[in-house]
Design an enzyme around this catalytic site. Structure first.
Site, short mmCIF file in Angstrom:
data_model
loop_
_atom_site.label_atom_id
_atom_site.label_comp_id
_atom_site.label_asym_id
_atom_site.label_seq_id
_atom_site.Cartn_x
_atom_site.Cartn_y
_atom_site.Cartn_z
N ARG A 1 0.84 -1.21 0.00
CA ARG A 1 0.00 0.00 0.00
C ARG A 1 0.87 1.26 0.00
O ARG A 1 0.48 2.30 -0.50
CB ARG A 1 -0.97 0.00 1.19
CG ARG A 1 -1.72 1.31 1.35
CD ARG A 1 -3.06 1.23 2.08
NE ARG A 1 -3.05 0.40 3.27
CZ ARG A 1 -2.46 0.73 4.43
NH1 ARG A 1 -1.82 1.87 4.55
NH2 ARG A 1 -2.51 -0.10 5.45
N TYR B 1 -11.33 18.64 -16.17
CA TYR B 1 -11.92 17.30 -16.35
C TYR B 1 -13.18 17.19 -15.48
O TYR B 1 -13.23 17.76 -14.38
CB TYR B 1 -10.88 16.26 -15.95
CG TYR B 1 -11.36 14.85 -16.05
CD1 TYR B 1 -11.53 14.24 -17.28
CD2 TYR B 1 -11.63 14.11 -14.90
CE1 TYR B 1 -11.98 12.94 -17.37
CE2 TYR B 1 -12.08 12.80 -14.98
CZ TYR B 1 -12.25 12.22 -16.22
OH TYR B 1 -12.68 10.93 -16.31
N ASP C 1 -2.61 19.47 -14.37
CA ASP C 1 -3.01 18.18 -14.95
C ASP C 1 -2.47 18.14 -16.39
O ASP C 1 -2.95 18.88 -17.25
CB ASP C 1 -4.54 18.04 -14.91
CG ASP C 1 -5.04 16.70 -15.46
OD1 ASP C 1 -4.29 16.05 -16.25
OD2 ASP C 1 -6.17 16.29 -15.12
N LYS D 1 -4.52 7.01 -19.58
CA LYS D 1 -4.71 7.52 -20.95
C LYS D 1 -3.45 7.26 -21.79
O LYS D 1 -3.11 6.12 -22.02
CB LYS D 1 -5.08 9.00 -20.88
CG LYS D 1 -6.21 9.31 -19.88
CD LYS D 1 -7.54 8.73 -20.30
CE LYS D 1 -8.63 8.90 -19.25
NZ LYS D 1 -8.81 10.22 -18.71
C1 PLP Z 1 -9.26 10.71 -17.57
C2 PLP Z 1 -8.77 11.97 -16.98
C3 PLP Z 1 -8.67 12.12 -15.60
C4 PLP Z 1 -9.10 11.01 -14.64
O1 PLP Z 1 -8.32 9.89 -14.76
P1 PLP Z 1 -8.84 8.39 -14.35
O2 PLP Z 1 -7.63 7.56 -14.55
O3 PLP Z 1 -9.97 8.08 -15.26
O4 PLP Z 1 -9.29 8.47 -12.94
C5 PLP Z 1 -8.19 13.30 -15.12
N1 PLP Z 1 -7.83 14.32 -15.93
C6 PLP Z 1 -7.93 14.22 -17.27
C7 PLP Z 1 -7.52 15.36 -18.11
C8 PLP Z 1 -8.40 13.05 -17.84
O5 PLP Z 1 -8.51 12.95 -19.17
#
Ligand code: PLP
Length: 393
Positions: free
Chosen positions: A59, A112, A184, A209
């Protein structure tokens, strides 16, 4: 190894790997062990206090997970990195680490969907003051930051309308009031953009992604200043949103081809965006690589490529959106992005499904929009597919 002399494609392949090879294996192993055993109780105690290097319990840390963290740390030029079960876990743990009662955060309206939900619905419950600015009104942004705040949260290019936020300018404004700057960087990836070099303190990725790139594992990462990453790590190890060894391995594996994929996706997306822009049935195209995009000049300064994602709107509204999406052959109609296969969908069923129609309207997201995440297929095949589907409208 000293990675400072290598380019990103080399670091993506070799970064983090060298310590872990077992019996000459040319890939790092998947260590599916919950705990790590010690022969010496004093040594065990030293490691558990963080005074010696080592692993205690998965963890907290895990050798396979550490390979992934190290790759991203190197690619983002960060002092430290830590990982999470999903991108949203990375975002929420970061926000909850620093935003306690009485603190103030300044961010943008276009985040997001899940992140917007935290700002609109969750943080106010904990008595955190949230100020969301019009995403590209940087004068207003600077004014709100100058009033005093603890954290500035940015996302660029934005999801799903691909607005470009001036990281350098807003990070400089945040520095003046001593606020932590978080970006982000999911859409751009570390290949196209390095926010820390532009003044950010922390960079976040949904590794689900582009980093993973194959739509088969979920994860999240935060990288940046050691002191800040350490605090987030301590919050995460107790709150428990930890990444497992199996998805960590798959994401690290995907990252070995990151630059190859991103170069292809950058080039294909630019071609497709230009094609759509010239098409009579398309009313609007949002892609930062287009010279007509309002954020193009800033994108040129802070990005080395414009990414694999665009969105576009059709004349004829939502009925046309449904017709086009179901006529296209080379797309998965699915709620993700950044994969080897092309993915498309309307934000109201994908990135911003958590929000109400009124909230989407407030964020300026048209209901007739299609987000199109270009895969690594041959671009001529993708253009032909779009051409046939658009002709059917
Ligand atoms: C998909 C996404 C997230 C969230 O990510 P998860 O892995 O689905 O929790 C956050 N920010 C952006 C820009 C995203 O495209």
């Amino acid at each position: 190894m000293d990675f400072s002399k290598f380019k990103k494609s080399t670091t993506s392949v070799w970064g983090g790997e060298s310590d872990l090879k077992v019996s000459g294996a040319v890939t790092s192993p998947i260590v599916n062990s919950v705990a790590f055993a010690y022969n010496d109780v004093d040594h065990w105690h030293e490691v558990s206090l963080g005074k010696a290097e080592g692993y205690i319990y998965s963890r907290n840390t895990n050798p396979t997970v550490a390979v992934l963290e190290e790759k991203i740390r190197l690619l983002e030029g960060a002092e430290a990195a830590t990982s999470f079960a999903t991108g949203m876990a990375a975002i929420s743990n970061t926000l909850y680490t620093f935003l306690t009662a009485g603190k103030r955060v300044v961010s943008q309206k276009d985040n997001y969907g899940g992140t917007s939900k935290i700002f609109l619905d969750f943080l106010p419950l904990y008595n955190v003051e949230v100020q969301l600015c019009d995403t590209t009104d940087f004068d207003l942004f600077e004014k709100e930051i100058a009033k005093g705040c603890d954290l500035v949260y940015l996302e660029t290019p934005t999801n799903p309308t691909l607005k470009v936020v001036d990281i350098k300018r807003l990070a400089a404004a945040a520095k003046k009031v001593g606020a932590i700057v978080v970006v982000d960087n999911t859409f751009a990836t570390p290949i196209n953009q390095n926010p820390l070099a532009l003044g950010a303190d922390l960079v976040i990725h949904s590794a689900t992604k582009f980093l993973c790139g194959h739509s088969d594992a979920m994860g999240g990462v935060v990288a940046g200043k050691k002191e800040l990453v350490q605090k987030i790590y301590q919050y995460r190890e107790i709150n428990g949103a930890s990444l497992q060894a199996d998805p960590a391995y798959m994401i690290a594996r995907g990252m070995k081809t990151l630059e190859l994929r991103i170069e292809r996706q950058n080039a294909s997306a630019l071609k497709i965006a230009n094609y759509l822009k010239a098409h009579s049935k398309v009313s609007d195209v949002f892609y930062p690589g287009l010279t007509t995009h309002p954020g193009h000049e800033i994108a040129k300064q802070q990005m080395s490529g414009f990414g694999g994602i665009m969105s576009f709107a059709l004349d004829g509204g939502y009925e046309h959106v449904k017709k086009l999406l179901t006529t296209l052959k080379l797309v998965h109609l699915a709620a993700s992005l950044g994969s080897v296969s092309t993915l498309a969908g309307p934000p109201r069923t994908t990135s911003h499904v958590e929000l109400t129609e009124a909230q989407r309207k407030l964020l300026g997201i048209p209901e007739s929009l299609i987000r199109y995440s270009v895969g690594i297929e041959n671009v001529d095949d993708l253009l032909q597919d779009l051409d046939t589907a658009l002709a059917s409208l």
